[in-house]
Design a protein around this motif. Sequence first.
Motif, PDB file in Angstrom:
ATOM      1  N   GLU A 272      56.787  35.632  40.073  1.00 30.99           N
ATOM      2  CA  GLU A 272      57.834  34.494  39.907  1.00 30.99           C
ATOM      3  C   GLU A 272      57.422  33.380  40.440  1.00 30.99           C
ATOM      4  O   GLU A 272      58.027  32.251  40.329  1.00 30.99           O
ATOM      5  N   ASP A 273      56.084  33.320  41.238  1.00 33.10           N
ATOM      6  CA  ASP A 273      55.600  32.020  41.500  1.00 33.10           C
ATOM      7  C   ASP A 273      55.036  31.292  40.648  1.00 33.10           C
ATOM      8  O   ASP A 273      54.558  31.747  39.734  1.00 33.10           O
ATOM      9  N   THR A 274      54.943  29.957  40.999  1.00 37.28           N
ATOM     10  CA  THR A 274      54.038  28.983  40.025  1.00 37.28           C
ATOM     11  C   THR A 274      53.213  28.429  40.878  1.00 37.28           C
ATOM     12  O   THR A 274      53.260  27.125  41.140  1.00 37.28           O
ATOM     13  N   PRO A 275      52.125  29.116  41.330  1.00 40.92           N
ATOM     14  CA  PRO A 275      51.030  28.510  42.382  1.00 40.92           C
ATOM     15  C   PRO A 275      50.077  27.371  41.309  1.00 40.92           C
ATOM     16  O   PRO A 275      50.008  27.469  40.188  1.00 40.92           O
ATOM     17  N   PRO A 276      49.322  26.470  42.136  1.00 45.08           N
ATOM     18  CA  PRO A 276      48.680  25.585  41.527  1.00 45.08           C
ATOM     19  C   PRO A 276      47.372  26.230  41.211  1.00 45.08           C
ATOM     20  O   PRO A 276      47.066  27.179  41.459  1.00 45.08           O
ATOM     21  N   THR A 277      46.695  25.407  40.147  1.00 46.13           N
ATOM     22  CA  THR A 277      45.417  25.998  39.748  1.00 46.13           C
ATOM     23  C   THR A 277      44.361  25.060  40.239  1.00 46.13           C
ATOM     24  O   THR A 277      44.170  24.082  40.348  1.00 46.13           O
ATOM     25  N   LEU A 278      43.193  25.864  40.852  1.00 48.04           N
ATOM     26  CA  LEU A 278      41.947  25.287  41.516  1.00 48.04           C
ATOM     27  C   LEU A 278      41.002  25.740  40.668  1.00 48.04           C
ATOM     28  O   LEU A 278      40.497  26.769  40.722  1.00 48.04           O
ATOM     29  N   VAL A 279      40.482  24.671  39.792  1.00 50.32           N
ATOM     30  CA  VAL A 279      39.401  24.953  39.013  1.00 50.32           C
ATOM     31  C   VAL A 279      37.944  24.853  39.533  1.00 50.32           C
ATOM     32  O   VAL A 279      37.955  23.516  40.008  1.00 50.32           O
ATOM     33  N   LYS A 280      37.074  25.907  39.597  1.00 45.71           N
ATOM     34  CA  LYS A 280      35.990  25.750  40.279  1.00 45.71           C
ATOM     35  C   LYS A 280      34.892  25.834  39.184  1.00 45.71           C
ATOM     36  O   LYS A 280      34.729  26.691  38.363  1.00 45.71           O
ATOM     37  N   TYR A 281      34.155  24.766  38.994  1.00 48.91           N
ATOM     38  CA  TYR A 281      33.318  24.519  37.808  1.00 48.91           C
ATOM     39  C   TYR A 281      31.836  25.333  38.609  1.00 48.91           C
ATOM     40  O   TYR A 281      31.492  25.007  39.527  1.00 48.91           O
ATOM     41  N   ALA A 282      31.246  25.990  37.445  1.00 46.70           N
ATOM     42  CA  ALA A 282      30.042  26.560  37.959  1.00 46.70           C
ATOM     43  C   ALA A 282      28.923  25.325  37.539  1.00 46.70           C
ATOM     44  O   ALA A 282      29.040  24.261  37.400  1.00 46.70           O
ATOM     45  N   LYS A 283      27.918  25.480  38.708  1.00 48.29           N
ATOM     46  CA  LYS A 283      26.785  24.516  38.698  1.00 48.29           C
ATOM     47  C   LYS A 283      26.489  23.934  37.240  1.00 48.29           C
ATOM     48  O   LYS A 283      25.840  24.743  36.442  1.00 48.29           O
ATOM     49  N   GLY A 284      26.493  22.742  37.164  1.00 45.70           N
ATOM     50  CA  GLY A 284      26.133  22.012  35.806  1.00 45.70           C
ATOM     51  C   GLY A 284      27.285  22.027  34.929  1.00 45.70           C
ATOM     52  O   GLY A 284      27.043  21.038  33.730  1.00 45.70           O
TER      53      GLY A 284
END
Length: 608
Positions: A272-284
């Motif tokens: 039911e929650d709408t948490p934020p998205t933390l996008v972690k990009y791989a190196k490069g």
Amino acid sequence: MKKAYIIVQAHNGRSMLRDLRKAGLLHIDTQQVRNDRIEGLEKTYDQISQIRSAIADLQDKKKPKEQLTLSDEVFAEVAERYQGLLESRKKLEEQISHDKIQIEALSAWGDFDPDQVRTLAMQGIKLYFYTITKKDLEKLDASIQYLPLAPVGSLEAIATVGSELPSEVSATRFYLPEYGLGFLQKRFASDQKQLSHIVQNLKHGAEYLDAFALQLKKIEMAMRFERVGESLQATEELTWICGYLPEMEVEKFTSLAASHQWAYLLDDVSEEDTPPTLVKYAKGLGIIKPVFDILGTVPGYRENDISTWFLLFFTLFFAMIIGDAGYGLIFLGAAVGLHAKQKKATTLVMLIYVLSIATLVWGSLTGTWFGSKAILVAFPFLQNLVIPSISNYPELFGLTAVDAQNQVMKFCFIIGTVQLSLACIMNIMHKIPKKDLSFVADIGWLIDILALYFIVLQLVVGEPADVMLIFSIVGIGFLLVVSFGSQAPGVPFLKGFLSGLGGFFTTFLNTISAFSNIMSYIRLFAVGMASVAIAQSFNSMASGMLSGWALPAGILILVIGHSLNLVMGLLSVVVHGVRLNLLEFSGQLGMEWTGIAYEPFAQTVEEN
């Protein structure tokens, strides 16, 4: 993400928020609430922003001024002074504009003192002024008393004595102004001089631009603090707040809570929650971030991270749409220039490097250098880089244009099939660990896409295919989608099957849509060919003007033509290249891009 609750005594609520802001860990959802404090901050923000913009607009960007650092108290005095200058400038500009209109209207009547006319009116002699054509003047009733005046342009001017002209007379009334022409002209000149002085004073505010920018950041931070403060929930004795925390920051959070003696609770994120998205990009792979930032797209918390595939396919789409190695060299030069200017390779610079090199490679493989066949003929080593079957000049390699175009179109359909199939595979891999039976429906979609690829080839390229066999395979995939498309963990199989059966017609339309999705990748070929054709057209226009006295005109045509083509190519990348990733590919993945970016409640600038 973890869901975090912090509980403190009611009187410690705002101090807790200040400490939490310094830590910069917790993402807190805020509503667009309004209160007197926030409205006051917004008003101050708008005023400071207007002052800074007014000062910045007057500056010579090539000669930046050394910046001064101001305390909050000194800044308040500076802002008040420049706010006064802005208000004075506005009043003067309005008065100058009004006086200019008055001067233009009065110039034809000449200079006179309106007070004298008003004095006559007080003495019982009322004058009314008109402009009228000579023909209409001659028709005036003899009983009307008027005084002839100097003509106003092509019209006659008169002043009636004692009464206005009857409404049936075709004449234009001239209303007496407050001031005479001479007075207005003097005031106009004085106001312009005063305005010039104010503008110079505003221009001298260049040294405060950074101070204004810093204050704007402080106000933004203060507004967010107030909005977060409105999110506090309280009883008479306790107050608490809820937010989201990346799992990797849990240890820091617990240490922070312990050091400030906060009561807290950490919980898993529920459906039911709408948490934020933390996008972690791989190196490069972080170089694709500027594209996402420009588009303003954030994947949902429970959606796939497609940044790797987005970068790979976007690079290929960019290269195919721009399609010209010469343009690739221009982009490469721009990247080198930005790199030198900024003295470091930012993510944007690295992205331009990657896109320019990809364009250079694709253009070399197709033999396209500024859309010129002559360049390819003049430099034989460039021909060694070409793959003849996809060349834009296949006649140089003994091939027909139709054969080469068919190969490029086939390559486009292969790209589309691979990308859409990849989406199906990613869905399958995502669902199997969750024991979600709907992964079988994704297998069905994979079967349909692979089979429909051969139908596309037959219709567009003319490659033979066993249509009955292909439609039989598509039918199998279709049945899998209908049977398993509505299955989910915890849903009885029969209920899911009946639900899927209820969406039979929708699934049928989606199958047709899968066919059109593969077909849509032909836009890579079409837009690329259009770019080459435009370049060739401008080259042809300029070809007869590249010698003698017409040389400058020929060069101008080439520069303007190829610049226009470049701009149109970049627009096409946005319209078509991005679309294939955000609609076709993401649609097959079931992504909606409705995510909220993780933005922790943090102190962005130091407070005095």
